[in-house]
Design a protein around this motif. Structure first.
Motif, PDB file in Angstrom:
ATOM      1  N   PRO A  17      -5.849   1.267  -5.957  1.00 19.73           N
ATOM      2  CA  PRO A  17      -4.618   1.038  -6.719  1.00 19.73           C
ATOM      3  C   PRO A  17      -3.615   2.173  -6.497  1.00 19.73           C
ATOM      4  O   PRO A  17      -3.983   3.289  -6.132  1.00 19.73           O
ATOM      5  N   GLY A  18      -2.347   1.881  -6.731  1.00 19.79           N
ATOM      6  CA  GLY A  18      -1.319   2.914  -6.708  1.00 19.79           C
ATOM      7  C   GLY A  18      -0.801   3.233  -5.317  1.00 19.79           C
ATOM      8  O   GLY A  18      -1.114   2.566  -4.329  1.00 19.79           O
ATOM      9  N   LEU A  19       0.040   4.294  -5.281  1.00 22.66           N
ATOM     10  CA  LEU A  19       0.676   4.742  -4.040  1.00 22.66           C
ATOM     11  C   LEU A  19      -0.005   6.005  -3.525  1.00 22.66           C
ATOM     12  O   LEU A  19      -0.567   6.785  -4.290  1.00 22.66           O
ATOM     13  N   ILE A  32      -5.248  12.743   2.216  1.00 23.16           N
ATOM     14  CA  ILE A  32      -4.889  11.452   1.621  1.00 23.16           C
ATOM     15  C   ILE A  32      -4.848  11.674   0.116  1.00 23.16           C
ATOM     16  O   ILE A  32      -5.888  11.855  -0.517  1.00 23.16           O
ATOM     17  N   ASP A  33      -3.646  11.688  -0.448  1.00 24.41           N
ATOM     18  CA  ASP A  33      -3.475  12.056  -1.853  1.00 24.41           C
ATOM     19  C   ASP A  33      -2.759  10.954  -2.625  1.00 24.41           C
ATOM     20  O   ASP A  33      -1.764  10.381  -2.142  1.00 24.41           O
ATOM     21  N   ALA A  34      -3.248  10.683  -3.827  1.00 25.71           N
ATOM     22  CA  ALA A  34      -2.582   9.725  -4.706  1.00 25.71           C
ATOM     23  C   ALA A  34      -1.251  10.292  -5.183  1.00 25.71           C
ATOM     24  O   ALA A  34      -1.124  11.495  -5.417  1.00 25.71           O
ATOM     25  N   GLN A  35      -0.246   9.423  -5.301  1.00 29.24           N
ATOM     26  CA  GLN A  35       1.063   9.813  -5.822  1.00 29.24           C
ATOM     27  C   GLN A  35       1.202   9.330  -7.263  1.00 29.24           C
ATOM     28  O   GLN A  35       0.792   8.212  -7.598  1.00 29.24           O
ATOM     29  N   ALA A  48       6.675   4.240   3.582  1.00 36.52           N
ATOM     30  CA  ALA A  48       6.030   2.929   3.705  1.00 36.52           C
ATOM     31  C   ALA A  48       6.611   1.914   2.726  1.00 36.52           C
ATOM     32  O   ALA A  48       6.324   0.723   2.823  1.00 36.52           O
ATOM     33  N   GLY A  49       7.393   2.371   1.758  1.00 35.95           N
ATOM     34  CA  GLY A  49       8.087   1.463   0.856  1.00 35.95           C
ATOM     35  C   GLY A  49       7.182   0.625  -0.030  1.00 35.95           C
ATOM     36  O   GLY A  49       7.544  -0.494  -0.398  1.00 35.95           O
ATOM     37  N   GLY A  50       6.003   1.147  -0.358  1.00 36.95           N
ATOM     38  CA  GLY A  50       5.081   0.394  -1.203  1.00 36.95           C
ATOM     39  C   GLY A  50       4.310  -0.686  -0.476  1.00 36.95           C
ATOM     40  O   GLY A  50       3.652  -1.518  -1.108  1.00 36.95           O
ATOM     41  N   ASN A  51       4.385  -0.668   0.859  1.00 35.72           N
ATOM     42  CA  ASN A  51       3.677  -1.666   1.663  1.00 35.72           C
ATOM     43  C   ASN A  51       2.292  -1.159   2.062  1.00 35.72           C
ATOM     44  O   ASN A  51       1.966   0.020   1.934  1.00 35.72           O
ATOM     45  N   LEU A  52       1.505  -2.086   2.599  1.00 36.26           N
ATOM     46  CA  LEU A  52       0.107  -1.822   2.919  1.00 36.26           C
ATOM     47  C   LEU A  52      -0.003  -1.002   4.202  1.00 36.26           C
ATOM     48  O   LEU A  52       0.598  -1.342   5.236  1.00 36.26           O
ATOM     49  N   GLY A 371      -9.488  13.834   9.304  1.00 32.62           N
ATOM     50  CA  GLY A 371     -10.153  14.246  10.523  1.00 32.62           C
ATOM     51  C   GLY A 371     -10.088  13.240  11.646  1.00 32.62           C
ATOM     52  O   GLY A 371     -10.264  13.601  12.819  1.00 32.62           O
ATOM     53  N   ASN A 372      -9.833  11.975  11.316  1.00 27.78           N
ATOM     54  CA  ASN A 372      -9.742  10.943  12.343  1.00 27.78           C
ATOM     55  C   ASN A 372      -8.364  10.956  12.997  1.00 27.78           C
ATOM     56  O   ASN A 372      -7.392  11.456  12.419  1.00 27.78           O
ATOM     57  N   PRO A 373      -8.245  10.402  14.212  1.00 32.18           N
ATOM     58  CA  PRO A 373      -6.926  10.276  14.846  1.00 32.18           C
ATOM     59  C   PRO A 373      -5.943   9.561  13.931  1.00 32.18           C
ATOM     60  O   PRO A 373      -6.302   8.564  13.289  1.00 32.18           O
ATOM     61  N   ALA A 374      -4.716  10.069  13.860  1.00 38.15           N
ATOM     62  CA  ALA A 374      -3.693   9.516  12.972  1.00 38.15           C
ATOM     63  C   ALA A 374      -3.101   8.257  13.592  1.00 38.15           C
ATOM     64  O   ALA A 374      -1.992   8.253  14.144  1.00 38.15           O
ATOM     65  N   ARG A 375      -3.866   7.175  13.495  1.00 38.73           N
ATOM     66  CA  ARG A 375      -3.465   5.883  14.028  1.00 38.73           C
ATOM     67  C   ARG A 375      -3.500   4.867  12.894  1.00 38.73           C
ATOM     68  O   ARG A 375      -4.530   4.692  12.241  1.00 38.73           O
ATOM     69  N   CYS A 376      -2.381   4.184  12.679  1.00 38.67           N
ATOM     70  CA  CYS A 376      -2.286   3.256  11.557  1.00 38.67           C
ATOM     71  C   CYS A 376      -1.046   2.395  11.722  1.00 38.67           C
ATOM     72  O   CYS A 376      -0.275   2.563  12.669  1.00 38.67           O
ATOM     73  N   MET A 377      -0.868   1.473  10.791  1.00 38.83           N
ATOM     74  CA  MET A 377       0.317   0.604  10.812  1.00 38.83           C
ATOM     75  C   MET A 377       0.711   0.257   9.391  1.00 38.83           C
ATOM     76  O   MET A 377      -0.126   0.233   8.484  1.00 38.83           O
ATOM     77  N   VAL A 378       1.990  -0.008   9.201  1.00 42.81           N
ATOM     78  CA  VAL A 378       2.523  -0.452   7.924  1.00 42.81           C
ATOM     79  C   VAL A 378       2.859  -1.926   8.056  1.00 42.81           C
ATOM     80  O   VAL A 378       3.619  -2.334   8.948  1.00 42.81           O
ATOM     81  N   LEU A 379       2.270  -2.746   7.183  1.00 47.19           N
ATOM     82  CA  LEU A 379       2.499  -4.187   7.210  1.00 47.19           C
ATOM     83  C   LEU A 379       3.500  -4.591   6.137  1.00 47.19           C
ATOM     84  O   LEU A 379       3.720  -3.864   5.166  1.00 47.19           O
ATOM     85  N   ASN A 380       4.098  -5.741   6.296  1.00 45.68           N
ATOM     86  CA  ASN A 380       5.109  -6.217   5.363  1.00 45.68           C
ATOM     87  C   ASN A 380       4.448  -6.935   4.202  1.00 45.68           C
ATOM     88  O   ASN A 380       4.215  -8.141   4.230  1.00 45.68           O
ATOM     89  N   GLY A 381       4.109  -6.162   3.163  1.00 38.94           N
ATOM     90  CA  GLY A 381       3.469  -6.717   1.975  1.00 38.94           C
ATOM     91  C   GLY A 381       2.629  -5.657   1.300  1.00 38.94           C
ATOM     92  O   GLY A 381       2.074  -4.769   1.960  1.00 38.94           O
ATOM     93  N   ALA A 382       2.523  -5.754  -0.008  1.00 38.62           N
ATOM     94  CA  ALA A 382       1.741  -4.779  -0.769  1.00 38.62           C
ATOM     95  C   ALA A 382       0.270  -5.149  -0.844  1.00 38.62           C
ATOM     96  O   ALA A 382      -0.570  -4.312  -1.170  1.00 38.62           O
TER      97      ALA A 382
END
Length: 418
Positions: A17-19, A32-35, A48-52, A371-382
């Motif tokens: 839950p949360g951002l 990786i810290d909760a906001q 990321a605008g609140g997206n996944l 520690g893992n490679p910084a590889r990720c994606m932002v999808l359109n949707g929460a």
């Protein structure tokens, strides 16, 4: 490549839950810290605008050597697997290094634009010159800043049924193939098919390679090479490194046989790749009505604790004239075809094109974790539900801390409509 990011802010993480603020440095995740609430992004941060935020898409099964060849030298008018193989046999004779490299890179660029950073390609090695295989080894190095590419030595016309098939497979590994393939249901006889599975597993063990077999891509319920592959994987304790692709005949197996088969599959630990768009198109071609659709038993395999991922298989080639590189399209089709639109299925659907694909490719350090490679994606949707409803391209794709793709979420407006 753009300047490196220091963090992604206002991100949602699957199952939490949360951002969150996800920090990175030197190409790796560092925190990786909760906001407590939404934050403004600085110049070197991505909002990321609140997206996944998820790990990148994984394309576990594609034929890059054949990509973008639909209609060359002729169209597959019947829409069958077998005419596709005939068309490809004619096109294969026209291959050159430049031809393969150009089409493969064009397709991989399309994939990267859709958030795909890991790709497994099957490359036909029933070519005495191994033209496509040699070209794909070169492509693998050329694209490594954008995509991790695994190469499968794929014997399109068989291992035992093609002259010199064993020798070509062995040479392909020496040249640089990462994964051993097979196609037992296309061998001339069942005995040949069984022998080909045993032989390819021996080759994989000798060379410490992964395995990915085109298995039972046919509507014939008597095509049962999956049990052979699973038994071999189990006896060798190799199951997590073995993938069964297609397994379309399972769609036609009776329940009594499946009850026995699933006991073996559970013990073997195989990975599975389903290709919903391709096999909806190719299967059932010899049926009247009702027509079989040919997609394997995805929900049943998942419920048995096995990893199943979806792939695109083809991008505009002799087997499938469509395709746009967007795995969300493939996922949407697969969920519909497999009766998987219950909310519990939807909530975990994105794992089919991310985590489960990573398992099939035996990827290490894939998860969003410190520690893992910084590889990720932002999808359109929460949420996964919103992402599937929106069906829009990724908003951002980040690789080793650098942003490969960034786009705005689509806005649906109609002039004069307030």
């Amino acid at each position: 490549m753009t300047l490196p990011l220091t963090a992604i802010v206002n991100a949602r993480l699957a199952g939490r839950p949360g951002l969150y603020r996800v920090a990175m440095a030197d190409g790796r995740f560092t925190a990786i810290d909760a906001q407590a609430d939404s934050q403004s992004a600085s110049a070197d941060e991505l909002d990321a605008g609140g997206n996944l935020l998820l790990s990148p898409f994984v394309e576990p099964h594609i034929h890059l050597d054949a990509a973008l060849t639909a209609g060359e030298p002729r169209w597959n008018q019947s829409g069958t697997l077998f005419e596709g193989i005939e068309c490809w046999g004619e096109r294969k004779a026209m291959l050159s290094r430049d031809d393969v490299v150009t089409r493969a890179e064009q397709t991989l660029k399309l994939f990267a634009a859709h958030g795909i950073q890991y790709v497994r390609t099957h490359v036909d090695v029933t070519d005495p010159q191994l033209t496509a295989l040699r070209a794909m080894v070169e492509v693998r190095e050329r694209v490594r800043e954008f995509v991790d590419l695994q190469i499968v030595a794929f014997p399109q016309e068989g291992i035992l049924s093609f002259p010199g098939g064993k020798e070509l497979m062995t040479e392909a590994v020496a040249i640089g193939a990462d994964v051993i393939g097979g196609i037992p249901h296309f061998e001339f006889t069942r005995d040949y098919g069984v022998e080909s599975v045993k032989w390819l597993m021996d080759l994989a063990e000798r060379n410490d390679c992964l395995v990915d077999v085109h298995c039972d891509e046919i509507d014939d319920p008597q095509s049962r090479f999956l049990e052979v592959l699973a038994a071999e994987a189990l006896s060798r304790d190799y199951g997590s490194r073995v993938t069964a692709s297609h397994t379309c005949a399972m769609h036609s197996y009776d329940e009594a046989y499946c009850s026995r088969l699933f006991r073996l599959l559970g013990k073997s630990g195989l990975n599975f790749v389903a290709l919903p768009t391709e096999n909806l198109h190719l299967q059932g071609r010899f049926d009247g009505y009702p027509k079989r659709r040919g997609v394997t038993r995805v929900p049943e395999l998942l419920d048995a604790g096995l990893k199943v991922c979806f792939g695109q298989d083809s991008i505009r080639d002799p087997w499938y004239p469509m395709g746009n590189g967007n795995l969300l399209r493939t996922l949407d089709v697969g969920l519909h075809a497999c009766h998987m639109l219950g909310m519990e299925r939807i909530d975990t659907a994105l794992e089919i094109v991310t985590d489960n694909g990573a398992a099939a490719l035996n990827l290490k350090g894939y998860e969003i974790a410190v520690g893992n490679p910084a590889r990720c994606m932002v999808l359109n949707g929460a949420t996964p539900y919103e992402v599937l409803l929106n069906q829009s391209p990724v908003l951002a794709s980040i690789r080793d801390g650098r942003c490969l793709v960034q786009r705005e979420a689509p806005v649906h407006e109609v002039a004069g409509w307030s």
